[in-house]
Design an enzyme around this catalytic site. Structure first.
Site, PDB file in Angstrom:
ATOM      1  N   ARG A 302       0.821  -1.239   0.000  1.00 42.33           N
ATOM      2  CA  ARG A 302       0.000   0.000   0.000  1.00 42.33           C
ATOM      3  C   ARG A 302       0.842   1.270   0.000  1.00 42.33           C
ATOM      4  NH1 ARG A 302      -2.750  -3.008   3.855  1.00 42.33           N
ATOM      5  NH2 ARG A 302      -4.581  -4.036   2.981  1.00 42.33           N
ATOM      6  N   LYS A 324       3.049  11.621 -10.474  1.00 40.75           N
ATOM      7  CA  LYS A 324       2.207  10.797 -11.350  1.00 40.75           C
ATOM      8  C   LYS A 324       2.970   9.534 -11.690  1.00 40.75           C
ATOM      9  CE  LYS A 324      -0.758  13.908 -13.989  1.00 40.75           C
ATOM     10  NZ  LYS A 324      -1.018  14.402 -15.354  1.00 40.75           N
ATOM     11  N   GLU A 366       9.336  19.140 -23.696  1.00 40.94           N
ATOM     12  CA  GLU A 366       8.678  19.435 -22.409  1.00 40.94           C
ATOM     13  C   GLU A 366       9.200  20.758 -21.846  1.00 40.94           C
ATOM     14  OE1 GLU A 366       6.138  17.681 -21.539  1.00 40.94           O
ATOM     15  OE2 GLU A 366       6.437  15.534 -21.911  1.00 40.94           O
ATOM     16  N   LYS A 408       7.309  23.208 -12.291  1.00 45.18           N
ATOM     17  CA  LYS A 408       6.497  22.027 -11.976  1.00 45.18           C
ATOM     18  C   LYS A 408       6.164  21.997 -10.486  1.00 45.18           C
ATOM     19  CE  LYS A 408       5.176  17.553 -13.145  1.00 45.18           C
ATOM     20  NZ  LYS A 408       5.294  16.382 -13.981  1.00 45.18           N
ATOM     21  N   GLU A 418      -4.483  17.270 -10.212  1.00 45.52           N
ATOM     22  CA  GLU A 418      -4.953  17.694 -11.537  1.00 45.52           C
ATOM     23  C   GLU A 418      -6.452  17.984 -11.583  1.00 45.52           C
ATOM     24  OE1 GLU A 418      -2.898  15.795 -14.920  1.00 45.52           O
ATOM     25  OE2 GLU A 418      -4.784  16.021 -16.010  1.00 45.52           O
ATOM     26  N   ARG A 422      -2.907  22.056 -12.961  1.00 45.36           N
ATOM     27  CA  ARG A 422      -1.970  21.010 -13.402  1.00 45.36           C
ATOM     28  C   ARG A 422      -2.297  20.504 -14.807  1.00 45.36           C
ATOM     29  NH1 ARG A 422       0.810  15.987 -10.059  1.00 45.36           N
ATOM     30  NH2 ARG A 422       2.085  15.315 -11.824  1.00 45.36           N
ATOM     31  N   ASN A 426      -0.497  19.323 -19.669  1.00 44.87           N
ATOM     32  CA  ASN A 426      -0.822  18.401 -20.764  1.00 44.87           C
ATOM     33  C   ASN A 426      -0.867  19.085 -22.126  1.00 44.87           C
ATOM     34  OD1 ASN A 426      -1.005  16.301 -18.953  1.00 44.87           O
ATOM     35  ND2 ASN A 426      -3.163  16.701 -18.528  1.00 44.87           N
ATOM     36  N   HIS A 429      -0.466  17.097 -25.318  1.00 43.56           N
ATOM     37  CA  HIS A 429      -0.568  15.675 -25.001  1.00 43.56           C
ATOM     38  C   HIS A 429      -1.823  15.015 -25.563  1.00 43.56           C
ATOM     39  CE1 HIS A 429       2.789  16.666 -22.474  1.00 43.56           C
ATOM     40  NE2 HIS A 429       2.902  15.438 -22.013  1.00 43.56           N
ATOM     41  N   HIS A 433      -0.488  11.843 -27.188  1.00 41.48           N
ATOM     42  CA  HIS A 433      -0.759  10.477 -26.717  1.00 41.48           C
ATOM     43  C   HIS A 433      -1.422   9.640 -27.815  1.00 41.48           C
ATOM     44  CE1 HIS A 433      -0.587  11.257 -22.077  1.00 41.48           C
ATOM     45  NE2 HIS A 433       0.593  11.175 -22.648  1.00 41.48           N
ATOM     46  N   HIS A 446       8.366  10.333 -26.850  1.00 45.28           N
ATOM     47  CA  HIS A 446       7.247  11.041 -26.218  1.00 45.28           C
ATOM     48  C   HIS A 446       7.260  12.537 -26.569  1.00 45.28           C
ATOM     49  CE1 HIS A 446       4.184  11.939 -23.234  1.00 45.28           C
ATOM     50  NE2 HIS A 446       4.991  12.821 -22.658  1.00 45.28           N
TER      51      HIS A 446
HETATM   52  P1  NAD Z   1      12.590   6.435 -21.777  1.00 44.03           P
HETATM   53  O1  NAD Z   1      12.439   6.231 -20.347  1.00 44.03           O
HETATM   54  O2  NAD Z   1      12.091   5.382 -22.681  1.00 44.03           O
HETATM   55  O3  NAD Z   1      14.119   6.737 -22.100  1.00 44.03           O
HETATM   56  C1  NAD Z   1      14.499   6.967 -23.421  1.00 44.03           C
HETATM   57  C2  NAD Z   1      15.677   6.091 -23.851  1.00 44.03           C
HETATM   58  O4  NAD Z   1      16.869   6.609 -23.301  1.00 44.03           O
HETATM   59  C3  NAD Z   1      15.588   4.662 -23.399  1.00 44.03           C
HETATM   60  O5  NAD Z   1      16.065   3.820 -24.429  1.00 44.03           O
HETATM   61  C4  NAD Z   1      16.550   4.599 -22.215  1.00 44.03           C
HETATM   62  O6  NAD Z   1      17.093   3.318 -22.000  1.00 44.03           O
HETATM   63  C5  NAD Z   1      17.600   5.576 -22.631  1.00 44.03           C
HETATM   64  N1  NAD Z   1      18.319   6.235 -21.565  1.00 44.03           N
HETATM   65  C6  NAD Z   1      17.819   6.755 -20.417  1.00 44.03           C
HETATM   66  N2  NAD Z   1      18.760   7.417 -19.766  1.00 44.03           N
HETATM   67  C7  NAD Z   1      19.896   7.318 -20.473  1.00 44.03           C
HETATM   68  C8  NAD Z   1      21.207   7.818 -20.307  1.00 44.03           C
HETATM   69  N3  NAD Z   1      21.522   8.635 -19.315  1.00 44.03           N
HETATM   70  N4  NAD Z   1      22.146   7.502 -21.219  1.00 44.03           N
HETATM   71  C9  NAD Z   1      21.820   6.725 -22.289  1.00 44.03           C
HETATM   72  N5  NAD Z   1      20.581   6.250 -22.522  1.00 44.03           N
HETATM   73  C10 NAD Z   1      19.632   6.542 -21.615  1.00 44.03           C
HETATM   74  O7  NAD Z   1      11.855   7.774 -22.269  1.00 44.03           O
HETATM   75  P2  NAD Z   1      11.601   9.199 -21.584  1.00 44.03           P
HETATM   76  O8  NAD Z   1      11.415  10.124 -22.700  1.00 44.03           O
HETATM   77  O9  NAD Z   1      12.588   9.501 -20.531  1.00 44.03           O
HETATM   78  O10 NAD Z   1      10.206   9.008 -20.847  1.00 44.03           O
HETATM   79  C11 NAD Z   1       9.003   8.817 -21.544  1.00 44.03           C
HETATM   80  C12 NAD Z   1       7.984   8.273 -20.581  1.00 44.03           C
HETATM   81  O11 NAD Z   1       7.755   9.242 -19.547  1.00 44.03           O
HETATM   82  C13 NAD Z   1       6.656   7.979 -21.207  1.00 44.03           C
HETATM   83  O12 NAD Z   1       6.202   6.739 -20.744  1.00 44.03           O
HETATM   84  C14 NAD Z   1       5.754   9.081 -20.683  1.00 44.03           C
HETATM   85  O13 NAD Z   1       4.417   8.703 -20.573  1.00 44.03           O
HETATM   86  C15 NAD Z   1       6.355   9.333 -19.333  1.00 44.03           C
HETATM   87  N6  NAD Z   1       6.075  10.664 -18.767  1.00 44.03           N
HETATM   88  C16 NAD Z   1       5.578  10.716 -17.511  1.00 44.03           C
HETATM   89  C17 NAD Z   1       5.328  11.924 -16.922  1.00 44.03           C
HETATM   90  C18 NAD Z   1       4.859  11.983 -15.491  1.00 44.03           C
HETATM   91  O14 NAD Z   1       4.507  13.056 -15.028  1.00 44.03           O
HETATM   92  N7  NAD Z   1       4.870  10.903 -14.776  1.00 44.03           N
HETATM   93  C19 NAD Z   1       5.567  13.111 -17.632  1.00 44.03           C
HETATM   94  C20 NAD Z   1       6.081  13.020 -18.934  1.00 44.03           C
HETATM   95  C21 NAD Z   1       6.326  11.779 -19.495  1.00 44.03           C
HETATM   96  N1  GLY Z   2       3.435  15.539 -17.059  1.00 45.48           N
HETATM   97  C1  GLY Z   2       2.149  15.958 -16.662  1.00 45.48           C
HETATM   98  C2  GLY Z   2       1.968  16.069 -15.202  1.00 45.48           C
HETATM   99  O1  GLY Z   2       2.836  15.764 -14.439  1.00 45.48           O
HETATM  100  O2  GLY Z   2       0.908  16.451 -14.780  1.00 45.48           O
END
Ligand code: NAD
Ligand code: GLY
Length: 542
Positions: A302, A324, A366, A408, A418, A422, A426, A429, A433, A446
């Site tokens: 939990r 998130k 972003e 942020k 949100e 917040r 998006n 997005h 998405h 992304h």
């Molecule tokens: P990712 O996590 O897939 O990383 C991108 C690539 O870079 C991967 O192949 C990874 O292995 C590689 N990588 C990571 N760090 C590295 C480093 N230092 N050196 C070499 N390679 C490295 O992609 P991302 O763009 O970081 O994240 C996208 C994800 O984040 C999506 O799932 C999206 O929905 C999510 N997201 C979440 C939020 C949130 O608020 N929680 C906000 C924006 C995006």
């Molecule tokens: N990336 C969108 C949020 O954190 O709300």
């Protein structure tokens, strides 16, 4: 850059590391190794005096006496205190003059090296020291040490160098300095308050930072093979040094592994490792790892502590902050998730050096988003720097990452769940998405999908009279300067509308659009007629 400071505590932006201490405590050798390790320039005050006067230190003492030497030394101190990014090894008597200390502290952090008198005695015998020329007895060294003690106490860090090997002393100072120089942003939400640390060489301080924030001693280190190979060893060693027992939780690389199936495997690893309520999940990776590991931390027992160590630009400026956490469902992105704030976020910008340039560009989408929705100063700064030179070094990015984290923090501090402001995060997005989903997460990073989404949102804002043509022009130019796509081809727009319809069901029957109003301001529009949306989608997705 119009940086607002209310949410930030910048511990220190001083750029020099100044070593003080008695002769024979190792200032020169520690200084040399530190400079090499930190990629800084070494400046030795004695050597500077020697090259300025053309005489050796013993010669100056012999010919002109100590008073003359001290005045030459003070001139040098004044000059080098204005240098940037230097390790400054000082002569043992520099601290005797209050003005020298004031100068050195202006742009430097003072670290004192200390050794036992017997050790000093054995070390100084190897090199002639004018002040001990007449009497190098243990008693004389003890007396001088006592006299100087009150000056050495002015250091921020005191490091004992009698017994430890050089490498250990250097590591201790380097880790301390990395933290001392880092920037901090405080996030304060109903779900918890925590700090984000941003700076260079922070991975080795993770253990120290976690000890203060995580009660238990067990943790699950979630990563993927690519990131793990590069950075897990450094992280593990830092955690183990601070007494943590680390279990690895490796997940294959890719968005498709942000799934319940991966989550199940990580639960197994957590159970097997005996993680309890006081344990932590450490996310080492980009947004995929951060979201997935966060989901485990939110649901295992939990909810246990989460520590985010984001390794992509996108994760450092966005996904690691704000709580998130989610996994994807075959029918839609992030459909299964929670709000679970981390205890700590550590953004080591050095790790960005190994990131693929395409991923850097994706993260930049972003960053631009924050400029559009919140901070015109940031937007203008990006226009200046990106149009001059698209690729920025990770070190140059530190103030930008900090600013994004501040924004942020500000937004999630007002609206963690949100219900209001917040939603602005998006921007881009809604279509973004849909593009990712329609192409099975295989075509767009992304940030690329979000970039096309922002361009389309801008056009919708123009056609509804919210945003002007010149502003849309600036947005498109900035996205292009960052190397991001603004439109795409070969994806049937009918499929995209279906993805947005599904999104509609998930959001109470209405697709919410975030539309810009002016640079730095945006609003949420609860729904727009299909007749307006469809042609715009066709314009950006052909
Ligand atoms: P990712 O996590 O897939 O990383 C991108 C690539 O870079 C991967 O192949 C990874 O292995 C590689 N990588 C990571 N760090 C590295 C480093 N230092 N050196 C070499 N390679 C490295 O992609 P991302 O763009 O970081 O994240 C996208 C994800 O984040 C999506 O799932 C999206 O929905 C999510 N997201 C979440 C939020 C949130 O608020 N929680 C906000 C924006 C995006
Ligand atoms: N990336 C969108 C949020 O954190 O709300």
């Amino acid at each position: 850059m119009g940086v607002r400071r209310e949410e930030t505590r910048t511990l220190n932006e001083k750029s020099n590391l100044v070593l003080i201490g008695f002769m024979g405590t190792g200032k020169s050798s520690v200084g040399r190794s530190l400079a090499r390790k930190l990629d800084m320039q070494l400046v030795d005050t004695d050597q500077e005096v020697e090259s300025a006067t053309g005489l050796t230190v013993p010669e100056i003492f012999r010919r002109y006496g100590e008073v003359r030497f001290r005045s030459e030394e003070s001139l040098i101190v004044k000059k080098i205190s204005r240098y940037e990014n230097c390790v400054i090894a000082t002569g043992g008597g520099v601290v005797l003059n209050e003005e020298n200390l004031t100068e050195l502290k202006r742009n430097g952090c003072l670290v004192c090296l200390r050794s036992r008198p017997e050790i000093i005695k054995s070390r100084v015998q190897r090199k002639p020291r004018p002040l001990l020329a007449r009497d190098n007895s243990l008693e004389n060294i003890q007396r001088m040490l006592q006299e100087r003690e009150r000056f050495y106490e002015k250091a921020e860090l005191v490091v004992e160098t009698s017994d430890d090997p050089l490498e250990k002393v250097v590591d201790e100072i380097a880790d301390w300095f990395a933290l001392r120089r880092s920037r901090q942003v405080r996030v304060d939400t109903d779900g918890g308050a925590y700090d984000i640390f941003i700076g260079q060489s922070l991975l080795s301080s993770l253990g120290t930072l976690m000890v203060e924030r995580v009660k238990g001693k067990r943790c699950l280190l979630v990563s993927n093979p690519r990131v793990s190979e590069l950075y897990a060893e450094r992280v593990r060693s830092s955690l183990e040094k601070s007494g943590f027992k680390v279990t690895d939780g490796l997940v294959p690389d890719g968005e498709e592994y942000k799934s319940l199936k991966s989550a199940e495997q990580l639960y197994d690893a957590a159970v097997e490792a005996g993680l309890d309520r006081d344990s932590a999940v450490v996310a080492l990776g980009g947004g995929v790892i951060g979201d997935l590991a966060g989901f485990i931390a939110a649901t295992y027992l939990r909810g246990i502590s989460l520590v985010q160590v984001p390794t992509t630009l996108l994760a450092q400026v966005d996904s690691s902050v704000g709580g998130k956490v989610a996994v994807n469902h075959p029918q839609g992105k992030n459909l299964i998730g929670a709000f679970h704030q981390p205890r700590l976020v550590v953004c080591d910008t050095d790790v960005l050096n190994t990131l693929d340039p395409r991923e850097m560009r994706s993260g930049m989408a972003e960053v631009i988003k924050y400029g559009v929705i919140w901070d015109s100063g940031l937007f203008e700064h990006l226009e200046r720097v990106l149009q001059a030179e698209p690729g920025m070094s990770p070190t140059d990015l530190i103030p930008i990452i900090t600013r994004c984290c501040e924004i942020k923090a500000d937004i999630v501090g007002r609206d963690e769940r949100e219900h209001g402001v917040r939603t602005l995060l998006n921007l881009g997005h809604t279509l973004g998405h849909a593009l990712e989903g329609e192409t099975g997460y295989q075509v767009f990073r992304h940030g690329e999908a979000v970039a096309v989404g922002m361009a389309a949102a801008g056009r919708l804002a123009v056609s509804t009279g919210r945003w002007s043509e010149p502003e849309q022009d600036r947005l498109l130019k900035l996205l292009e300067a960052a190397g991001l796509p603004i439109r795409t081809e070969g994806i049937p727009s009918g499929g995209l509308m279906a993805w947005m319809e599904r999104d509609k069901k998930a959001q109470g029957g209405r697709v919410r659009w975030v539309l810009p109003l002016s640079v730095g301001r945006a609003e949420v529009v609860p729904s727009l007629p299909d007749e307006l949306v469809e042609p715009v989608i066709r314009e950006f997705v052909r």
